[in-house]
Design a protein around this motif. Structure first.
Motif, PDB file in Angstrom:
ATOM      1  N   THR A 131      -4.646  -2.656  -1.533  1.00 15.79           N
ATOM      2  CA  THR A 131      -5.297  -1.526  -2.182  1.00 15.79           C
ATOM      3  C   THR A 131      -6.486  -2.007  -3.014  1.00 15.79           C
ATOM      4  O   THR A 131      -6.466  -3.106  -3.568  1.00 15.79           O
ATOM      5  CB  THR A 131      -4.331  -0.756  -3.082  1.00 15.79           C
ATOM      6  OG1 THR A 131      -3.732  -1.663  -4.016  1.00 15.79           O
ATOM      7  CG2 THR A 131      -3.232  -0.095  -2.270  1.00 15.79           C
ATOM      8  N   VAL A 189     -11.570   7.851   6.656  1.00 10.63           N
ATOM      9  CA  VAL A 189     -10.791   6.989   7.543  1.00 10.63           C
ATOM     10  C   VAL A 189     -11.746   6.095   8.313  1.00 10.63           C
ATOM     11  O   VAL A 189     -12.789   6.552   8.779  1.00 10.63           O
ATOM     12  CB  VAL A 189      -9.937   7.841   8.512  1.00 10.63           C
ATOM     13  CG1 VAL A 189      -9.448   7.004   9.689  1.00 10.63           C
ATOM     14  CG2 VAL A 189      -8.765   8.464   7.775  1.00 10.63           C
ATOM     15  N   SER A 193      -1.662   5.868  -1.836  1.00 11.97           N
ATOM     16  CA  SER A 193      -0.544   5.525  -0.966  1.00 11.97           C
ATOM     17  C   SER A 193      -0.775   6.141   0.399  1.00 11.97           C
ATOM     18  O   SER A 193      -1.584   7.065   0.550  1.00 11.97           O
ATOM     19  CB  SER A 193       0.789   5.998  -1.569  1.00 11.97           C
ATOM     20  OG  SER A 193       0.793   7.395  -1.728  1.00 11.97           O
ATOM     21  N   ARG A 194      -0.034   5.631   1.358  1.00  6.59           N
ATOM     22  CA  ARG A 194      -0.244   6.062   2.742  1.00  6.59           C
ATOM     23  C   ARG A 194       1.099   6.218   3.431  1.00  6.59           C
ATOM     24  O   ARG A 194       2.003   5.404   3.231  1.00  6.59           O
ATOM     25  CB  ARG A 194      -1.098   5.028   3.477  1.00  6.59           C
ATOM     26  CG  ARG A 194      -1.314   5.295   4.949  1.00  6.59           C
ATOM     27  CD  ARG A 194      -2.139   4.187   5.582  1.00  6.59           C
ATOM     28  NE  ARG A 194      -2.210   4.352   7.025  1.00  6.59           N
ATOM     29  CZ  ARG A 194      -2.847   3.519   7.844  1.00  6.59           C
ATOM     30  NH1 ARG A 194      -3.458   2.456   7.344  1.00  6.59           N
ATOM     31  NH2 ARG A 194      -2.866   3.721   9.141  1.00  6.59           N
ATOM     32  N   ASP A 195       1.206   7.249   4.246  1.00  7.52           N
ATOM     33  CA  ASP A 195       2.350   7.441   5.129  1.00  7.52           C
ATOM     34  C   ASP A 195       1.825   7.268   6.547  1.00  7.52           C
ATOM     35  O   ASP A 195       1.243   8.190   7.111  1.00  7.52           O
ATOM     36  CB  ASP A 195       2.953   8.833   4.913  1.00  7.52           C
ATOM     37  CG  ASP A 195       4.230   9.043   5.725  1.00  7.52           C
ATOM     38  OD1 ASP A 195       4.379   8.406   6.785  1.00  7.52           O
ATOM     39  OD2 ASP A 195       5.059   9.848   5.305  1.00  7.52           O
ATOM     40  N   GLY A 196       2.022   6.089   7.102  1.00 10.63           N
ATOM     41  CA  GLY A 196       1.491   5.793   8.417  1.00 10.63           C
ATOM     42  C   GLY A 196       2.092   6.649   9.510  1.00 10.63           C
ATOM     43  O   GLY A 196       1.407   7.012  10.464  1.00 10.63           O
ATOM     44  N   SER A 207      -3.965  15.104  -1.231  1.00  5.57           N
ATOM     45  CA  SER A 207      -3.416  14.726   0.062  1.00  5.57           C
ATOM     46  C   SER A 207      -4.488  14.831   1.128  1.00  5.57           C
ATOM     47  O   SER A 207      -5.370  15.688   1.044  1.00  5.57           O
ATOM     48  CB  SER A 207      -2.247  15.650   0.447  1.00  5.57           C
ATOM     49  OG  SER A 207      -1.208  15.585  -0.502  1.00  5.57           O
ATOM     50  N   CYS A 238     -11.888  12.346   1.534  1.00  6.96           N
ATOM     51  CA  CYS A 238     -11.045  11.401   2.253  1.00  6.96           C
ATOM     52  C   CYS A 238     -11.884  10.740   3.343  1.00  6.96           C
ATOM     53  O   CYS A 238     -12.699  11.413   3.998  1.00  6.96           O
ATOM     54  CB  CYS A 238      -9.874  12.167   2.864  1.00  6.96           C
ATOM     55  SG  CYS A 238      -8.751  11.201   3.882  1.00  6.96           S
ATOM     56  N   VAL A 252      -2.697  10.206   3.689  1.00  9.40           N
ATOM     57  CA  VAL A 252      -3.026   9.354   2.556  1.00  9.40           C
ATOM     58  C   VAL A 252      -3.039  10.232   1.321  1.00  9.40           C
ATOM     59  O   VAL A 252      -3.452  11.393   1.373  1.00  9.40           O
ATOM     60  CB  VAL A 252      -4.360   8.605   2.751  1.00  9.40           C
ATOM     61  CG1 VAL A 252      -5.533   9.567   2.840  1.00  9.40           C
ATOM     62  CG2 VAL A 252      -4.573   7.573   1.665  1.00  9.40           C
ATOM     63  N   ASN A 283       0.299   9.856   9.279  1.00 11.29           N
ATOM     64  CA  ASN A 283      -1.160   9.766   9.175  1.00 11.29           C
ATOM     65  C   ASN A 283      -1.678  10.517   7.952  1.00 11.29           C
ATOM     66  O   ASN A 283      -2.631  11.297   8.037  1.00 11.29           O
ATOM     67  CB  ASN A 283      -1.841  10.271  10.457  1.00 11.29           C
ATOM     68  CG  ASN A 283      -1.565   9.382  11.639  1.00 11.29           C
ATOM     69  OD1 ASN A 283      -1.599   8.154  11.529  1.00 11.29           O
ATOM     70  ND2 ASN A 283      -1.263   9.969  12.780  1.00 11.29           N
ATOM     71  N   SER A 308      -8.433   1.490   7.704  1.00  6.98           N
ATOM     72  CA  SER A 308      -8.300   1.809   6.281  1.00  6.98           C
ATOM     73  C   SER A 308      -8.427   3.310   6.066  1.00  6.98           C
ATOM     74  O   SER A 308      -9.015   4.022   6.884  1.00  6.98           O
ATOM     75  CB  SER A 308      -9.355   1.090   5.437  1.00  6.98           C
ATOM     76  OG  SER A 308     -10.642   1.592   5.707  1.00  6.98           O
ATOM     77  N   MET A 309      -7.847   3.744   4.969  1.00  7.76           N
ATOM     78  CA  MET A 309      -7.974   5.127   4.522  1.00  7.76           C
ATOM     79  C   MET A 309      -8.349   5.077   3.047  1.00  7.76           C
ATOM     80  O   MET A 309      -7.878   4.206   2.314  1.00  7.76           O
ATOM     81  CB  MET A 309      -6.673   5.906   4.720  1.00  7.76           C
ATOM     82  CG  MET A 309      -6.188   5.919   6.151  1.00  7.76           C
ATOM     83  SD  MET A 309      -4.648   6.852   6.373  1.00  7.76           S
ATOM     84  CE  MET A 309      -5.285   8.533   6.464  1.00  7.76           C
TER      85      MET A 309
END
Length: 115
Positions: A57, A97, A70-73, A21, A95, A78, A76, A33-34
């Motif tokens: 992706t 960004v 996956s991402r939870d906008g 995470s 990670c 990923v 914030n 992008s992340m």
């Protein structure tokens, strides 16, 4: 400035799974992008997986079919779900960004795949 904090690394046996995470905070306005990159000892840092605004992706060939980004906008965040792990997946996972032309990196989390 954008701050990134990774979590979820550790030691796992071959064939096992881990979920990484990454939480982004700070001056977040419009993230393009992340992604997750990894660096094994003695090797260059390489892309593992990336998710771009809109949901596209991109995966390294070596992780396709095994890793899912996956991402939870809204939060914030990923994530990187890693299944069927192999010893060659051992690395520090970072990670990243990308926002307004600037890359921000986390400190990294160690993933070790070993029996």
């Amino acid at each position: 400035q954008v701050q990134l904090v990774e979590s979820g690394g550790g030691l796992v046996q071959p064939g096992g799974s881990l979920r990484l995470s990454c939480a982004a905070s700070g001056s977040i306005f419009s993230i393009y992008s992340m992604g997750w990159y990894r660096q094994a000892p003695g090797k260059q840092r390489e892309l593992a997986a990336r998710i771009i605004i809109g949901g596209t992706t991109i995966y390294a060939d070596s992780v396709k079919g095994r890793f899912t980004i996956s991402r939870d906008g809204a939060k914030n965040m990923v994530y990187l779900q890693m299944n069927s792990l192999k010893p060659e997946d051992t690395a520090v996972y970072y990670c990243k960004v990308h926002q307004y032309g600037i890359d921000y990196w986390g400190q990294g989390t160690q993933v070790t795949v070993s029996s």
